[in-house]
Design a protein around this motif. Structure first.
Motif, PDB file in Angstrom:
ATOM      1  N   GLY A  64       4.667   1.231  -0.574  1.00 27.42           N
ATOM      2  CA  GLY A  64       5.793   1.155  -1.514  1.00 27.42           C
ATOM      3  C   GLY A  64       5.371   1.351  -2.964  1.00 27.42           C
ATOM      4  O   GLY A  64       6.054   2.051  -3.730  1.00 27.42           O
ATOM      5  N   SER A 113      10.041  -0.348   2.298  1.00 19.82           N
ATOM      6  CA  SER A 113       8.665  -0.099   2.707  1.00 19.82           C
ATOM      7  C   SER A 113       7.962  -1.436   2.958  1.00 19.82           C
ATOM      8  O   SER A 113       7.024  -1.817   2.266  1.00 19.82           O
ATOM      9  CB  SER A 113       7.966   0.692   1.608  1.00 19.82           C
ATOM     10  OG  SER A 113       6.716   1.080   2.076  1.00 19.82           O
ATOM     11  N   TYR A 144       0.813  -1.222   0.000  1.00 27.49           N
ATOM     12  CA  TYR A 144       0.000   0.000   0.000  1.00 27.49           C
ATOM     13  C   TYR A 144       0.845   1.272   0.000  1.00 27.49           C
ATOM     14  O   TYR A 144       0.401   2.305  -0.494  1.00 27.49           O
ATOM     15  CB  TYR A 144      -0.923   0.008   1.230  1.00 27.49           C
ATOM     16  CG  TYR A 144      -2.100  -0.931   1.069  1.00 27.49           C
ATOM     17  CD1 TYR A 144      -3.267  -0.503   0.453  1.00 27.49           C
ATOM     18  CD2 TYR A 144      -2.036  -2.254   1.518  1.00 27.49           C
ATOM     19  CE1 TYR A 144      -4.347  -1.358   0.291  1.00 27.49           C
ATOM     20  CE2 TYR A 144      -3.109  -3.115   1.353  1.00 27.49           C
ATOM     21  CZ  TYR A 144      -4.266  -2.655   0.743  1.00 27.49           C
ATOM     22  OH  TYR A 144      -5.331  -3.504   0.573  1.00 27.49           O
ATOM     23  N   TYR A 153      10.999  -7.882   9.223  1.00 25.30           N
ATOM     24  CA  TYR A 153      10.906  -7.632   7.763  1.00 25.30           C
ATOM     25  C   TYR A 153      11.916  -6.572   7.332  1.00 25.30           C
ATOM     26  O   TYR A 153      12.535  -6.682   6.275  1.00 25.30           O
ATOM     27  CB  TYR A 153       9.493  -7.163   7.376  1.00 25.30           C
ATOM     28  CG  TYR A 153       8.419  -8.179   7.585  1.00 25.30           C
ATOM     29  CD1 TYR A 153       8.096  -9.098   6.591  1.00 25.30           C
ATOM     30  CD2 TYR A 153       7.690  -8.217   8.770  1.00 25.30           C
ATOM     31  CE1 TYR A 153       7.092 -10.031   6.773  1.00 25.30           C
ATOM     32  CE2 TYR A 153       6.687  -9.149   8.966  1.00 25.30           C
ATOM     33  CZ  TYR A 153       6.390 -10.050   7.976  1.00 25.30           C
ATOM     34  OH  TYR A 153       5.390 -10.977   8.164  1.00 25.30           O
ATOM     35  N   ASN A 177       7.203 -11.184  -3.160  1.00 23.85           N
ATOM     36  CA  ASN A 177       5.997 -11.914  -3.508  1.00 23.85           C
ATOM     37  C   ASN A 177       5.872 -11.958  -5.050  1.00 23.85           C
ATOM     38  O   ASN A 177       5.561 -10.953  -5.699  1.00 23.85           O
ATOM     39  CB  ASN A 177       4.788 -11.212  -2.879  1.00 23.85           C
ATOM     40  CG  ASN A 177       3.498 -11.953  -3.121  1.00 23.85           C
ATOM     41  OD1 ASN A 177       3.379 -12.708  -4.090  1.00 23.85           O
ATOM     42  ND2 ASN A 177       2.520 -11.734  -2.261  1.00 23.85           N
TER      43      ASN A 177
END
Ligand SMILES: NC(=O)c1ccc[n+]([C@@H]2O[C@H](COP(=O)([O-])OP(=O)(O)OC[C@H]3O[C@@H](n4cnc5c(N)ncnc54)[C@H](O)[C@@H]3O)[C@@H](O)[C@H]2O)c1
Length: 407
Positions: free
Chosen positions: A12, A78, A10, A94, A32
């Motif tokens: 990045g 991000s 949302y 992360y 991903n």
């Protein structure tokens, strides 16, 4: 100017698209594969006003999407920053993983910007040691910067262009350099400060919101207890020149307000009485709503939760983001050991994410006697006559019909 944006969610994705549309060479990286495949096939990954147009502009300007990290002048990280359920501290896993990957490909002189929201001291505690471990010297070989993001889903593109921003850096020259990248599109004021101040300001902003929402929610509970009209009371109080109370609601959701203030509670447990109490108040608001639903059902002789429809699954109006939404929180609660089998509907949520979820509003209405307005989507405000024969519990104070129940 060549930038690698890491994490195309949302925050990045719009940031990468915005920079690419304003003359910066950008490669967007996400681990991903599905996200990258979808972007490479010419489609955005979530809906947001103006995002598709921005995407097309960025593609024309040459943005690329990849699952690999690339050698660039600057990296913008991000990725998610949840909190640890037990300690309430920021979970920097992360961020650390992304920084480790960056350090494997970057050249000396690169700037690593953490855009993810992090608690004060996170860069010192988790990021600096990674740089040193990789054999670089912070400030000489690699520069670290924190540039938190303030945009709100539903108005992201406008806010990216117009919000003021904060950039925290160890030295002024690096901060000013990073400012130039953001100034390629940002028309707001960009303040350059130190890293810890930048970390703290972002968390404080969301904490301010959380505390003020909790105050409104608590007022709603007091007023409900003694049968006073909380909306009328807030309206009158807000006529005072120095009072500005927010509206109560069914709870708080999203990736920021129910999360970030916990970082301070986790790091400063002895010093966060007001913040901790506020977070607990907001977190228990869906339970308060559930009790209120049961009261109204009793008053109206409705005995089966299956005759009650929850309108809205997202955490705010007119977006498709369902993360931490008050409705999702409510649906996880139990009554006498069992999950109430509410019916659910949201015009923005196409995939099946909740129990008894309808995708057709008319069929949803046909199957319920009572409707609980959890989210003030524009969709429900278009035509109130559609629900005028229902028992209505309006958690957003938007319905103009007679006989509506409130928080
Ligand atoms: N969503 C908001 O409204 C909002 C607003 C302001 C700030 N923030 C902050 O921005 C940060 C990102 O939030 P978001 O909402 O964009 O999250 P998100 O979950 O939408 O996106 C994160 C993306 O990062 C990817 N990712 C995770 N680890 C990775 C790695 N090591 N390498 C490559 N890709 C990786 C994920 O696959 C995912 O696509 C968070 O810290 C959040 O608190 C969010």
């Amino acid at each position: 100017m060549f930038v690698n944006v890491i994490g195309l969610g949302y925050i990045g994705l719009p940031t990468a698209l915005m920079m690419a549309s304003h003359g910066v060479e950008v490669v967007g990286t996400d681990y991903n594969e599905k996200v990258v495949e979808r972007l490479n096939s010419g489609h955005t990954t979530f809906s947001e006003e103006g995002l598709d147009e921005l995407f097309q502009n960025a593609v024309r300007a040459g943005i690329r999407f990849s699952t690999s990290y690339e050698k660039t002048d600057m990296y913008i990280v991000s990725v998610p920053t949840p909190y640890d359920e037990e300690t309430k501290q920021v979970d920097a896993t992360y961020v650390v993983a992304a920084v480790r990957n960056v350090l494997q490909v970057c050249h000396k002189g690169a700037v690593v910007v953490i855009e993810s929201t992090i608690s004060p001291g996170t860069i010192d505690r988790y990021v600096r040691p990674e740089v040193e471990k990789a054999g670089f010297k912070v400030g000489a070989d690699i520069h670290l910067v924190h540039a938190p993001e303030r945009i709100i889903p539903g108005n992201m593109i406008y806010e990216l262009l117009h919000n003021n921003r904060t950039i925290g850096a160890d030295n002024r020259e690096v901060g000013e350099r990073v400012k130039q990248y953001y100034a390629s599109f940002c028309q707001g004021e960009i303040v350059v400060t130190d890293i810890r101040t930048a970390e703290m300001t972002k968390v404080v902003e969301n904490t301010f919101r959380a505390v003020n929402i909790a105050f409104a929610n608590e007022l709603a509970r007091i007023c409900r207890h003694d049968n006073m009209d909380v909306y009328e009371i807030i309206r009158i109080c807000n006529m005072h020149p120095r009072v500005n109370i927010l509206q109560p609601g069914p709870g708080v959701g999203g990736h920021c307000i129910p999360v970030d203030p916990w970082f301070l509670v986790g790091d400063y447990p002895e010093l966060t009485n007001v913040i901790g109490a506020s977070m607990r108040t907001n977190a228990s608001q869906p339970a308060f709503i559930l009790e209120r639903i049961q009261d109204i059902m009793k008053q109206k002789g409705i005995t089966d939760f299956g005759q009650v429809g929850l309108y809205g699954l997202t955490y705010k109006e007119d977006v498709d983001d369902v993360r931490e939404s008050p409705t999702a929180q409510l649906l996880s609660l139990k009554v006498n050991g069992a999950t109430p089998q509410f019916k659910t509907f949201d015009p923005f949520v196409e995939r099946d994410i909740a129990q008894n979820q309808y995708h057709d509003f008319d069929r949803f209405l046909a199957d319920v006697k009572m409707i609980v307005i959890m989210v003030k989507h524009h969709h429900i405000r278009e035509d109130w006559s559609r629900i005028s024969d229902k028992v209505i519990f309006d958690c957003q104070n938007i319905c103009p019909l007679e006989g509506v129940f409130h928080i």
